[in-house]
Write an enzyme that holds these catalytic residues in place. Structure first.
Site, PDB file in Angstrom:
ATOM      1  N   SER A   1       0.840  -1.207   0.000  1.00  0.00           N
ATOM      2  CA  SER A   1       0.000   0.000   0.000  1.00  0.00           C
ATOM      3  C   SER A   1       0.873   1.255   0.000  1.00  0.00           C
ATOM      4  O   SER A   1       1.740   1.408   0.870  1.00  0.00           O
ATOM      5  CB  SER A   1      -0.886   0.050   1.243  1.00  0.00           C
ATOM      6  OG  SER A   1      -1.829  -0.975   1.233  1.00  0.00           O
TER       7      SER A   1
ATOM      8  N   CYS B   1      -6.420  -0.524   7.162  1.00  0.00           N
ATOM      9  CA  CYS B   1      -5.192  -0.775   7.928  1.00  0.00           C
ATOM     10  C   CYS B   1      -5.442  -0.515   9.418  1.00  0.00           C
ATOM     11  O   CYS B   1      -5.783   0.596   9.808  1.00  0.00           O
ATOM     12  CB  CYS B   1      -4.053   0.115   7.439  1.00  0.00           C
ATOM     13  SG  CYS B   1      -2.525  -0.256   8.323  1.00  0.00           S
TER      14      CYS B   1
ATOM     15  N   LYS C   1     -10.624  -2.939  -0.217  1.00  0.00           N
ATOM     16  CA  LYS C   1     -10.144  -3.910   0.783  1.00  0.00           C
ATOM     17  C   LYS C   1     -10.750  -3.577   2.137  1.00  0.00           C
ATOM     18  O   LYS C   1     -10.537  -2.490   2.679  1.00  0.00           O
ATOM     19  CB  LYS C   1      -8.619  -3.909   0.854  1.00  0.00           C
ATOM     20  CG  LYS C   1      -8.126  -4.973   1.831  1.00  0.00           C
ATOM     21  CD  LYS C   1      -6.718  -5.369   1.564  1.00  0.00           C
ATOM     22  CE  LYS C   1      -6.239  -6.437   2.523  1.00  0.00           C
ATOM     23  NZ  LYS C   1      -4.825  -6.721   2.371  1.00  0.00           N
TER      24      LYS C   1
ATOM     25  N   ILE D   1      -9.811 -10.697   4.090  1.00  0.00           N
ATOM     26  CA  ILE D   1      -9.796  -9.696   5.131  1.00  0.00           C
ATOM     27  C   ILE D   1      -8.401  -9.068   5.283  1.00  0.00           C
ATOM     28  O   ILE D   1      -7.401  -9.699   4.959  1.00  0.00           O
ATOM     29  CB  ILE D   1     -10.206 -10.305   6.508  1.00  0.00           C
ATOM     30  CG1 ILE D   1      -9.270 -11.438   6.914  1.00  0.00           C
ATOM     31  CG2 ILE D   1     -11.641 -10.738   6.485  1.00  0.00           C
ATOM     32  CD1 ILE D   1      -9.522 -11.989   8.318  1.00  0.00           C
TER      33      ILE D   1
HETATM   34  C1  LIG Z   1       3.674  -7.577   7.479  1.00  0.00           C
HETATM   35  C2  LIG Z   1       2.332  -7.280   6.876  1.00  0.00           C
HETATM   36  C3  LIG Z   1       2.135  -6.081   6.200  1.00  0.00           C
HETATM   37  C4  LIG Z   1       0.891  -5.795   5.631  1.00  0.00           C
HETATM   38  N1  LIG Z   1       0.725  -4.636   4.933  1.00  0.00           N
HETATM   39  C5  LIG Z   1      -0.467  -4.371   4.321  1.00  0.00           C
HETATM   40  C6  LIG Z   1      -0.628  -3.220   3.508  1.00  0.00           C
HETATM   41  O1  LIG Z   1       0.286  -2.421   3.309  1.00  0.00           O
HETATM   42  N2  LIG Z   1      -1.850  -3.022   2.944  1.00  0.00           N
HETATM   43  C7  LIG Z   1      -2.906  -3.884   3.095  1.00  0.00           C
HETATM   44  O2  LIG Z   1      -3.985  -3.643   2.534  1.00  0.00           O
HETATM   45  N3  LIG Z   1      -2.762  -5.008   3.841  1.00  0.00           N
HETATM   46  C8  LIG Z   1      -1.573  -5.273   4.447  1.00  0.00           C
HETATM   47  N4  LIG Z   1      -1.408  -6.428   5.166  1.00  0.00           N
HETATM   48  C9  LIG Z   1      -2.541  -7.367   5.274  1.00  0.00           C
HETATM   49  C10 LIG Z   1      -2.411  -8.494   4.236  1.00  0.00           C
HETATM   50  O3  LIG Z   1      -2.463  -7.981   2.923  1.00  0.00           O
HETATM   51  C11 LIG Z   1      -3.546  -9.539   4.413  1.00  0.00           C
HETATM   52  O4  LIG Z   1      -4.787  -8.918   4.206  1.00  0.00           O
HETATM   53  C12 LIG Z   1      -3.540 -10.176   5.797  1.00  0.00           C
HETATM   54  O5  LIG Z   1      -2.217 -10.365   6.276  1.00  0.00           O
HETATM   55  C13 LIG Z   1      -4.267 -11.536   5.831  1.00  0.00           C
HETATM   56  O6  LIG Z   1      -3.656 -12.488   4.986  1.00  0.00           O
HETATM   57  P1  LIG Z   1      -2.519 -13.542   5.483  1.00  0.00           P
HETATM   58  O7  LIG Z   1      -3.009 -14.167   6.753  1.00  0.00           O
HETATM   59  O8  LIG Z   1      -2.387 -14.505   4.331  1.00  0.00           O
HETATM   60  O9  LIG Z   1      -1.275 -12.748   5.691  1.00  0.00           O
HETATM   61  C14 LIG Z   1      -0.183  -6.725   5.756  1.00  0.00           C
HETATM   62  C15 LIG Z   1       0.031  -7.932   6.443  1.00  0.00           C
HETATM   63  C16 LIG Z   1       1.265  -8.222   6.996  1.00  0.00           C
HETATM   64  C17 LIG Z   1       1.459  -9.534   7.714  1.00  0.00           C
END
Ligand SMILES: Cc1cc2nc3c(=O)[nH]c(=O)nc-3n(C[C@H](O)[C@H](O)[C@H](O)COP(=O)(O)O)c2cc1C
Length: 307
Positions: A49, A132, A168, A194
Site C-alpha cells: 500500500s 489498515c 479492501k 480480510i
Molecule cells: C507484514 C504485513 C504487512 C501488511 N501490509 C499491508 C498493507 O500495506 N496493505 C494492506 O492492505 N494489507 C496489508 N497487510 C494485510 C495483508 O495484505 C492480508 O490482508 C492479511 O495479512 C491476511 O492475509 P494472510 O493471513 O495470508 O497474511 C499486511 C500484512 C502483513 C502480515
C-alpha cells in the site's frame, strides 16, 4: 513456470495461471520481490500500500510470531506512490502477470490524487486499503469501520479511475456485510477481505513491555482463517462482484476452503513466513492434487457451497 491448465482462469479480462494472489504488504515493496513471488508460483501480485508521500513506518520491533499467527504494526512503511508505481513499471518489463496497485489515504481528496497517479501507470487494478488497523494512533479508526466513508471514497475513486477498483475491507467492525454492500453499490468492481484482525497486543513478561513498539498490531496467519472464511462466505452471498479472499491461507486445502466460501481468488501472505517463498508453487501442487483426487476438471469448478 510451467503450470497446469487446471489452475488457470480469467479474472476481469486477465488470464491468470492460478488463483493465488500475493496480498498487499507481504514481500512486495519492490519489483524484485513481486517478481520473486511470480517466479515461485503467484498468479497475481499486489504492490505494498502506497501513500502520497513516502513513510518510514514504525520503529522496530514491528512484527512478532505468536502461536498460530503473526502480529504486525509496520506503520505503512512505503516508498510513496511515485516510487511505488516505478516499481510496478519495472516489474512489467519482466512479467505480464497482473498487478494490483494498493493505495492508502485518510480522506477523499488524497485518494483521488492517488487514483490519478495510478491511472497513468502500468498497474492493472487499483485497490483501496480502507482497513489498515496499525496506524489508528495517527489516523484514527480505519475507514472501513464507516459505511458512509467507504461509500464516499469508493464512489469518488470509481468516477476518476481508469482501472477496475477493488475495496479492501476490515474484519474489525460489526457490519462487514453492510459495508461490503455499500462498497458494491458505490461502484467497487471487486472486494478484498480480510485485512489483519484486531489489533491485538503481546507483552514480553520478562521485559515487562509490549513486544511490538507500537504496542498493538494486526493479526494474520492460520489463527484468523475461520474469521476470513466466515466473512468471505457471508459477503460473497450478499454481493454480486467477485471477492478475493485472504487471511491465514497456508495450504492447497485452505485455498479450496476459501473458494468454497465464495472467493474467486485467494491471497497468500503470512504463509510465506511459515513455508518459504515457494509456498505458491507448493500450494498450487496441493490444489492440483485435490482436484485430481476428487475428479474435478478445473479449479474454476469449485463454487461457493450453499448451506
Ligand atoms: C507484514 C504485513 C504487512 C501488511 N501490509 C499491508 C498493507 O500495506 N496493505 C494492506 O492492505 N494489507 C496489508 N497487510 C494485510 C495483508 O495484505 C492480508 O490482508 C492479511 O495479512 C491476511 O492475509 P494472510 O493471513 O495470508 O497474511 C499486511 C500484512 C502483513 C502480515
Amino acid at each position: 513456470m510451467e503450470q497446469s491448465k487446471k489452475l488457470s482462469s480469467v479474472f476481469m479480462n486477465h488470464a491468470l495461471a492460478n488463483p493465488l494472489v500475493l496480498p498487499a504488504g507481504v514481500m512486495d515493496v519492490s519489483h524484485g520481490s513481486m517478481l520473486f513471488a511470480v517466479e515461485n508460483g503467484a498468479g497475481m501480485v499486489t504492490m505494498k500500500s502506497c501513500t502520497l508521500e513516502p513513510r518510514s513506518g514504525h520503529p522496530g520491533p514491528v512484527v512478532c510470531e505468536i502461536e498460530g499467527a503473526m502480529i504486525n504494526a509496520m506503520g505503512l512503511c512505503n516508498p510513496g506512490i511515485d516510487r511505488g508505481l516505478e516499481e510496478i513499471a519495472t516489474f512489467k518489463k519482466f512479467s505480464d502477470v497482473p498487478v494490483i496497485a494498493s493505495v492508502f489515504a485518510t480522506n477523499v481528496s488524497d485518494f483521488l490524487k492517488l487514483t490519478q497517479s495510478v491511472n497513468d501507470s502500468s498497474a492493472d487494478f487499483i485497490e483501496l486499503n480502507l482497513s489498515c488497523p496499525n496506524v489508528s494512533s495517527e489516523f484514527g479508526t480505519p475507514l472501513s469501520a464507516s459505511s458512509e466513508m467507504v461509500a464516499e471514497i469508493v464512489r469518488a475513486v470509481k468516477s476518476e479511475s481508469k482501472l477496475p477498483v477493488f475495496a479492501k475491507l476490515s474484519p474489525n467492525t460489526h457490519d462487514v456485510i453492510g459495508i461490503a454492500r455499500e462498497a458494491e453499490a458505490a461502484g467497487a468492481d471487486a472486494l478484498v477481505l480480510i485485512n489483519t484482525v484486531g489489533p491485538g497486543m503481546v507483552i514480553d513478561i520478562d521485559a515487562r513491555r509490549p513486544v511490538i513498539s507500537a504496542k498493538f498490531g494486526g493479526i494474520s496467519g492460520p489463527a484468523v482463517k475461520p474469521i476470513a472464511v466466515k466473512l468471505v462466505y457471508q459477503v460473497s452471498g450478499a454481493v454480486q462482484v467477485p471477492v478475493i479472499g485472504m487471511g491465514g491461507i497456508t495450504s492447497g486445502r485452505d485455498v479450496i476452503e476459501m473458494l468454497m466460501a465464495g472467493a474467486s481468488l485467494a491471497g497468500v501472505g503470512t504463509a510465506i513466513y511459515y513455508r518459504g517463498i515457494d509456498v505458491f508453487a507448493k500450494i498450487n501442487a496441493e490444489i492440483e492434487e485435490f482436484l485430481e483426487m476428487n475428479g474435478i476438471e478445473s479449479v474454476t469448478d469449485i463454487k461457493r457451497i450453499e448451506c
